[in-house]
Write a protein that holds these residues in place. Structure first.
Motif, PDB file in Angstrom:
ATOM      1  N   ASP A   1       7.425  15.754  13.081  1.00  0.00           N
ATOM      2  CA  ASP A   1       8.872  15.945  13.003  1.00  0.00           C
ATOM      3  C   ASP A   1       9.437  14.753  12.227  1.00  0.00           C
ATOM      4  O   ASP A   1       9.736  13.704  12.794  1.00  0.00           O
ATOM      5  CB  ASP A   1       9.442  16.009  14.426  1.00  0.00           C
ATOM      6  CG  ASP A   1      10.920  16.347  14.422  1.00  0.00           C
ATOM      7  OD1 ASP A   1      11.588  16.104  13.385  1.00  0.00           O
ATOM      8  OD2 ASP A   1      11.407  16.850  15.450  1.00  0.00           O
ATOM      9  N   PHE A   2       9.578  14.919  10.921  1.00  0.00           N
ATOM     10  CA  PHE A   2       9.978  13.803  10.057  1.00  0.00           C
ATOM     11  C   PHE A   2      11.419  13.359  10.312  1.00  0.00           C
ATOM     12  O   PHE A   2      11.751  12.189  10.146  1.00  0.00           O
ATOM     13  CB  PHE A   2       9.816  14.180   8.580  1.00  0.00           C
ATOM     14  CG  PHE A   2       8.420  14.595   8.218  1.00  0.00           C
ATOM     15  CD1 PHE A   2       7.337  13.781   8.513  1.00  0.00           C
ATOM     16  CD2 PHE A   2       8.167  15.800   7.577  1.00  0.00           C
ATOM     17  CE1 PHE A   2       6.039  14.154   8.180  1.00  0.00           C
ATOM     18  CE2 PHE A   2       6.888  16.183   7.242  1.00  0.00           C
ATOM     19  CZ  PHE A   2       5.824  15.362   7.544  1.00  0.00           C
ATOM     20  N   TYR A   3      12.244  14.315  10.686  1.00  0.00           N
ATOM     21  CA  TYR A   3      13.644  13.979  10.985  1.00  0.00           C
ATOM     22  C   TYR A   3      13.689  12.983  12.147  1.00  0.00           C
ATOM     23  O   TYR A   3      14.367  11.961  12.081  1.00  0.00           O
ATOM     24  CB  TYR A   3      14.425  15.252  11.321  1.00  0.00           C
ATOM     25  CG  TYR A   3      15.898  15.024  11.555  1.00  0.00           C
ATOM     26  CD1 TYR A   3      16.799  15.043  10.495  1.00  0.00           C
ATOM     27  CD2 TYR A   3      16.390  14.780  12.838  1.00  0.00           C
ATOM     28  CE1 TYR A   3      18.162  14.815  10.708  1.00  0.00           C
ATOM     29  CE2 TYR A   3      17.743  14.554  13.053  1.00  0.00           C
ATOM     30  CZ  TYR A   3      18.618  14.580  11.986  1.00  0.00           C
ATOM     31  OH  TYR A   3      19.958  14.346  12.202  1.00  0.00           O
TER      32      TYR A   3
ATOM     33  N   THR B   1      -2.654   5.420   2.340  1.00  0.00           N
ATOM     34  CA  THR B   1      -3.655   5.273   3.403  1.00  0.00           C
ATOM     35  C   THR B   1      -3.572   6.472   4.354  1.00  0.00           C
ATOM     36  O   THR B   1      -4.583   6.969   4.843  1.00  0.00           O
ATOM     37  CB  THR B   1      -3.382   3.966   4.182  1.00  0.00           C
ATOM     38  OG1 THR B   1      -3.188   2.923   3.234  1.00  0.00           O
ATOM     39  CG2 THR B   1      -4.522   3.605   5.091  1.00  0.00           C
ATOM     40  N   TRP B   2      -2.342   6.909   4.612  1.00  0.00           N
ATOM     41  CA  TRP B   2      -2.132   8.085   5.466  1.00  0.00           C
ATOM     42  C   TRP B   2      -2.904   9.279   4.899  1.00  0.00           C
ATOM     43  O   TRP B   2      -3.618   9.973   5.596  1.00  0.00           O
ATOM     44  CB  TRP B   2      -0.635   8.408   5.498  1.00  0.00           C
ATOM     45  CG  TRP B   2      -0.224   9.455   6.507  1.00  0.00           C
ATOM     46  CD1 TRP B   2       0.328   9.229   7.719  1.00  0.00           C
ATOM     47  CD2 TRP B   2      -0.337  10.884   6.369  1.00  0.00           C
ATOM     48  NE1 TRP B   2       0.579  10.421   8.355  1.00  0.00           N
ATOM     49  CE2 TRP B   2       0.180  11.451   7.557  1.00  0.00           C
ATOM     50  CE3 TRP B   2      -0.829  11.741   5.388  1.00  0.00           C
ATOM     51  CZ2 TRP B   2       0.229  12.828   7.772  1.00  0.00           C
ATOM     52  CZ3 TRP B   2      -0.789  13.123   5.619  1.00  0.00           C
ATOM     53  CH2 TRP B   2      -0.270  13.639   6.793  1.00  0.00           C
ATOM     54  N   ARG B   3      -2.741   9.489   3.580  1.00  0.00           N
ATOM     55  CA  ARG B   3      -3.358  10.647   2.936  1.00  0.00           C
ATOM     56  C   ARG B   3      -4.876  10.576   3.029  1.00  0.00           C
ATOM     57  O   ARG B   3      -5.551  11.579   3.257  1.00  0.00           O
ATOM     58  CB  ARG B   3      -2.902  10.717   1.472  1.00  0.00           C
ATOM     59  CG  ARG B   3      -3.332  11.961   0.704  1.00  0.00           C
ATOM     60  CD  ARG B   3      -2.650  13.226   1.118  1.00  0.00           C
ATOM     61  NE  ARG B   3      -1.237  13.047   1.301  1.00  0.00           N
ATOM     62  CZ  ARG B   3      -0.483  13.816   2.084  1.00  0.00           C
ATOM     63  NH1 ARG B   3      -0.983  14.832   2.720  1.00  0.00           N
ATOM     64  NH2 ARG B   3       0.811  13.576   2.216  1.00  0.00           N
TER      65      ARG B   3
ATOM     66  N   GLU C   1       5.341   5.884  14.157  1.00  0.00           N
ATOM     67  CA  GLU C   1       4.051   6.538  13.966  1.00  0.00           C
ATOM     68  C   GLU C   1       4.189   7.933  13.357  1.00  0.00           C
ATOM     69  O   GLU C   1       5.098   8.688  13.720  1.00  0.00           O
ATOM     70  CB  GLU C   1       3.362   6.642  15.330  1.00  0.00           C
ATOM     71  CG  GLU C   1       1.947   7.136  15.270  1.00  0.00           C
ATOM     72  CD  GLU C   1       1.324   7.186  16.655  1.00  0.00           C
ATOM     73  OE1 GLU C   1       0.126   6.901  16.758  1.00  0.00           O
ATOM     74  OE2 GLU C   1       2.029   7.521  17.630  1.00  0.00           O
ATOM     75  N   CYS C   2       3.287   8.242  12.423  1.00  0.00           N
ATOM     76  CA  CYS C   2       3.177   9.602  11.886  1.00  0.00           C
ATOM     77  C   CYS C   2       1.689   9.894  11.803  1.00  0.00           C
ATOM     78  O   CYS C   2       0.967   9.257  11.042  1.00  0.00           O
ATOM     79  CB  CYS C   2       3.818   9.680  10.494  1.00  0.00           C
ATOM     80  SG  CYS C   2       3.642  11.305   9.741  1.00  0.00           S
ATOM     81  N   ASN C   3       1.233  10.829  12.597  1.00  0.00           N
ATOM     82  CA  ASN C   3      -0.211  11.009  12.779  1.00  0.00           C
ATOM     83  C   ASN C   3      -0.863  11.840  11.665  1.00  0.00           C
ATOM     84  O   ASN C   3      -0.544  13.007  11.506  1.00  0.00           O
ATOM     85  CB  ASN C   3      -0.432  11.685  14.139  1.00  0.00           C
ATOM     86  CG  ASN C   3      -1.883  11.679  14.540  1.00  0.00           C
ATOM     87  OD1 ASN C   3      -2.753  11.292  13.761  1.00  0.00           O
ATOM     88  ND2 ASN C   3      -2.154  12.102  15.759  1.00  0.00           N
TER      89      ASN C   3
ATOM     90  N   VAL D   1       0.156  22.662   6.266  1.00  0.00           N
ATOM     91  CA  VAL D   1      -0.221  21.425   6.960  1.00  0.00           C
ATOM     92  C   VAL D   1       0.605  20.255   6.427  1.00  0.00           C
ATOM     93  O   VAL D   1       0.864  20.182   5.230  1.00  0.00           O
ATOM     94  CB  VAL D   1      -1.711  21.069   6.699  1.00  0.00           C
ATOM     95  CG1 VAL D   1      -2.218  20.081   7.732  1.00  0.00           C
ATOM     96  CG2 VAL D   1      -2.582  22.270   6.602  1.00  0.00           C
ATOM     97  N   ASP D   2       0.941  19.341   7.300  1.00  0.00           N
ATOM     98  CA  ASP D   2       1.609  18.080   6.978  1.00  0.00           C
ATOM     99  C   ASP D   2       3.052  18.296   6.527  1.00  0.00           C
ATOM    100  O   ASP D   2       3.961  18.200   7.321  1.00  0.00           O
ATOM    101  CB  ASP D   2       0.761  17.302   5.941  1.00  0.00           C
ATOM    102  CG  ASP D   2       1.517  16.196   5.235  1.00  0.00           C
ATOM    103  OD1 ASP D   2       2.487  15.679   5.818  1.00  0.00           O
ATOM    104  OD2 ASP D   2       1.136  15.845   4.106  1.00  0.00           O
ATOM    105  N   ARG D   3       3.296  18.596   5.249  1.00  0.00           N
ATOM    106  CA  ARG D   3       4.667  18.790   4.766  1.00  0.00           C
ATOM    107  C   ARG D   3       5.005  20.275   4.791  1.00  0.00           C
ATOM    108  O   ARG D   3       4.108  21.103   4.676  1.00  0.00           O
ATOM    109  CB  ARG D   3       4.778  18.273   3.331  1.00  0.00           C
ATOM    110  CG  ARG D   3       4.387  16.822   3.218  1.00  0.00           C
ATOM    111  CD  ARG D   3       4.483  16.315   1.806  1.00  0.00           C
ATOM    112  NE  ARG D   3       4.074  14.921   1.742  1.00  0.00           N
ATOM    113  CZ  ARG D   3       4.009  14.230   0.620  1.00  0.00           C
ATOM    114  NH1 ARG D   3       4.318  14.795  -0.526  1.00  0.00           N
ATOM    115  NH2 ARG D   3       3.638  12.966   0.642  1.00  0.00           N
TER     116      ARG D   3
HETATM  117  O1  GYE Z   1       4.029   9.505   5.531  1.00  0.00           O
HETATM  118  C1  GYE Z   1       2.904   9.179   3.468  1.00  0.00           C
HETATM  119  C2  GYE Z   1       2.120  10.126   2.659  1.00  0.00           C
HETATM  120  O2  GYE Z   1       3.358  13.684   4.094  1.00  0.00           O
HETATM  121  C3  GYE Z   1       3.556  12.651   6.194  1.00  0.00           C
HETATM  122  O3  GYE Z   1       2.782  11.355   2.833  1.00  0.00           O
HETATM  123  C4  GYE Z   1       3.015  12.576   4.835  1.00  0.00           C
HETATM  124  C5  GYE Z   1       3.434  11.348   4.070  1.00  0.00           C
HETATM  125  C6  GYE Z   1       3.072  10.019   4.681  1.00  0.00           C
HETATM  126  O4  GYE Z   1       1.867   9.756   1.413  1.00  0.00           O
HETATM  127  O5  GYE Z   1       2.237   7.976   3.690  1.00  0.00           O
END
Ligand code: GYE
Length: 355
Positions: free
Chosen positions: A169-171, A76-78, A308-310, A150-152
Motif C-alpha cells: 500500500d504505497f499511499y 536494491t529492492w528490485r 518498510e516496503c517488502n 505484482v508490485d506496482r
Molecule cells: O520502492 C523502489 C523500486 O515498485 C515498490 O521500485 C517498488 C519500488 C521500490 O525501484 O526501490
C-alpha cells in the motif's frame, strides 16, 4: 455361436458406456465454466505444455509455466524482488520465464507477447508505469491466460483484466513517512522546507507515496514541499538531483528530505556531505524500502527513518499461481504487512534484514 440376444445385449452395453462417457465430459465442462467466472481458467492445461518442455520427461511435462515481465533492475529492492521470485519458483517447482524490461514499457509488451506465443499457463507483470495496459491485457485475455499484477499496479477500468494485484500500500507508506516528519518536528513552529526525491515518473509507488505524504503535510501550515523532482529510484539519480537542489542559494536549502526509495536517499547522502552538511542532523532524511544498506545508514546516523516496503513477494506469487492452476478464486488485492523503522531500532534490526 452369437445369437441375436447376445448382439442386442452387447449393443445396450456399448450404449450405456457411451452415455456414461458423455455425462462425465459434460460434468467436467460445467465445473470448468463455473471456475471461469471467478478466475480466468488457464486455457492450456499443464499437460498440454509438452512443446515447451524437454520431451519424454512426463514429470517435467506436468510443470506449470509462469511468464514474468520484470520492469527493470534499478534498485536494491528490485534485485531482492527478482531473487525472491526466482527462488520461490524453483522451490515451488514452477518453470519461470523471466524477462527484464529495463524500465521500458514497450519491452514489457514484447515480453508478454512472447509469453502468449509460448502458451505459458500464467503471466505475471510488474508494470513500470500504471497507464497504457488495456490493449495488451486484452490480448492476454483473448489467449485465455490468467494475469497476476505484482508490485506496482495498473490503471484499468475493467479490473477483471487481471486476477489479483499483489503488492504494498504505497499511499500508506507516504502517510507513514509524513507522520514521522510531523512528529520529529513537533516542537518546531518555524517554516520548514521539505525536498522530495520522486521515483520513476508515472509509476504507482511514486504517485501514491507522493499523494500519501502530501495529504498529511498539507495539514501543517509550517511544513512545505519546496523542491521535488524525479530521480528514477536510482542511487546515482538521487545523488545528481540532490546536487542540483543544493545548487540553490543556502537560504533555500531544505531541512527535510523525503526520498521515495532507499537508493536515492543513499545517493543524496553523498551530495549532502559534499555540500558540507551533516546528513541525518542538518537534514532529516526519511526514505522507503527498508534495505539492509539503508539500515546501515540509519545505524551510522545518516538516515533518520525508513518506511518498510517488502520486496519478498516470490512465495505469495507462487501461491497465487498454484491457486489459479487449481481453479480456486483469489482476493482481488493482496497487501503485504509493513512497518516503519527509526534509528533507535535500526541497530537491533540490521542483522535481521533479509534484503
Ligand atoms: O520502492 C523502489 C523500486 O515498485 C515498490 O521500485 C517498488 C519500488 C521500490 O525501484 O526501490
Amino acid at each position: 455361436m452369437i445369437t441375436l440376444r447376445t448382439v442386442l445385449r452387447r449393443l445396450t452395453l456399448l450404449l450405456l458406456v457411451g452415455l456414461l462417457l458423455l455425462l462425465l465430459g459434460g460434468c467436467s465442462e460445467s465445473a470448468n465454466s463455473g471456475v471461469q467466472q471467478a478466475v480466468p481458467t488457464p486455457q492450456h492445461s499443464p499437460a498440454v505444455l509438452t512443446g515447451l518442455l524437454p520431451s519424454g520427461d512426463t514429470a517435467a511435462a506436468k510443470q506449470v509455466v509462469l511468464g514474468f515481465s520484470q520492469l527493470g533492475s534499478e534498485s536494491t529492492w528490485r534485485e531482492a524482488n527478482t531473487a525472491s521470485i526466482r527462488e520461490a519458483a524453483a522451490e515451488a517447482g514452477i518453470t519461470l520465464l523471466l524477462s527484464n524490461a529495463e524500465q521500458d514499457q514497450q519491452k514489457q509488451f514484447e515480453a508478454i507477447r512472447s509469453f502468449i506465443r509460448r502458451k505459458v499457463d500464467v503471466i505475471a507483470v510488474a508494470p513500470v508505469v500504471q497507464t497504457g495496459w488495456e490493449p495488451v491485457l486484452l490480448e492476454i485475455r483473448q489467449a485465455g491466460i490468467p494475469v497476476i499484477i505484482v508490485d506496482r499496479s495498473v490503471n484499468v477500468e475493467d479490473r477483471s483484466l487481471y486476477v489479483t494485484f499483489i503488492g504494498s500500500d504505497f499511499y500508506q507508506e507516504g502517510v507513514k513517512a509524513a507522520k514521522y516528519v510531523i512528529d520529529k518536528l513537533r516542537h518546531h513552529p518555524e517554516a520548514i522546507r521539505i525536498a522530495e526525491l520522486q521515483g520513476t515518473v508515472g509509476s504507482t509507488p511514486s504517485i501514491d507515496r507522493g499523494r500519501g505524504f502530501r495529504k498529511l503535510i498539507e495539514e501543517r501550515p509550517n511544513l512545505e514541499i519546496t523542491m521535488s523532482a524525479p530521480a528514477d529510484f536510482t542511487q546515482s539519480g538521487g545523488r545528481e538531483v540532490m546536487r542540483t537542489f543544493l545548487q540553490q542559494p543556502r537560504e533555500k536549502w531544505p531541512r527535510v528530505l523525503f526520498s521515495h526509495n532507499d537508493d536515492m536517499a543513499i545517493g543524496a547522502v553523498d551530495a549532502i556531505r559534499e555540500a558540507g552538511l551533516v546528513p541525518g542532523e542538518d537534514m532529516i532524511i526519511v526514505s522507503v524500502d527498508g534495505t539492509r544498506r539503508a539500515f546501515e545508514q540509519m545505524t551510522a546516523g545518516n538516515i533518520n527513518a525508513v518506511v518498510e516496503c517488502n520486496p519478498l513477494l516470490g512465495p505469495l506469487l507462487m501461491q497465487a499461481v498454484a491457486e489459479i492452476m487449481a481453479g480456486r478464486t483469489l482476493p482481488k488485492r493482496m497487501v503485504t504487512p509493513e512497518d516503519i523503522y527509526t534509528q533507535e531500532l535500526a541497530a537491533m534490526e540490521v542483522e535481521n534484514r533479509k534484503y
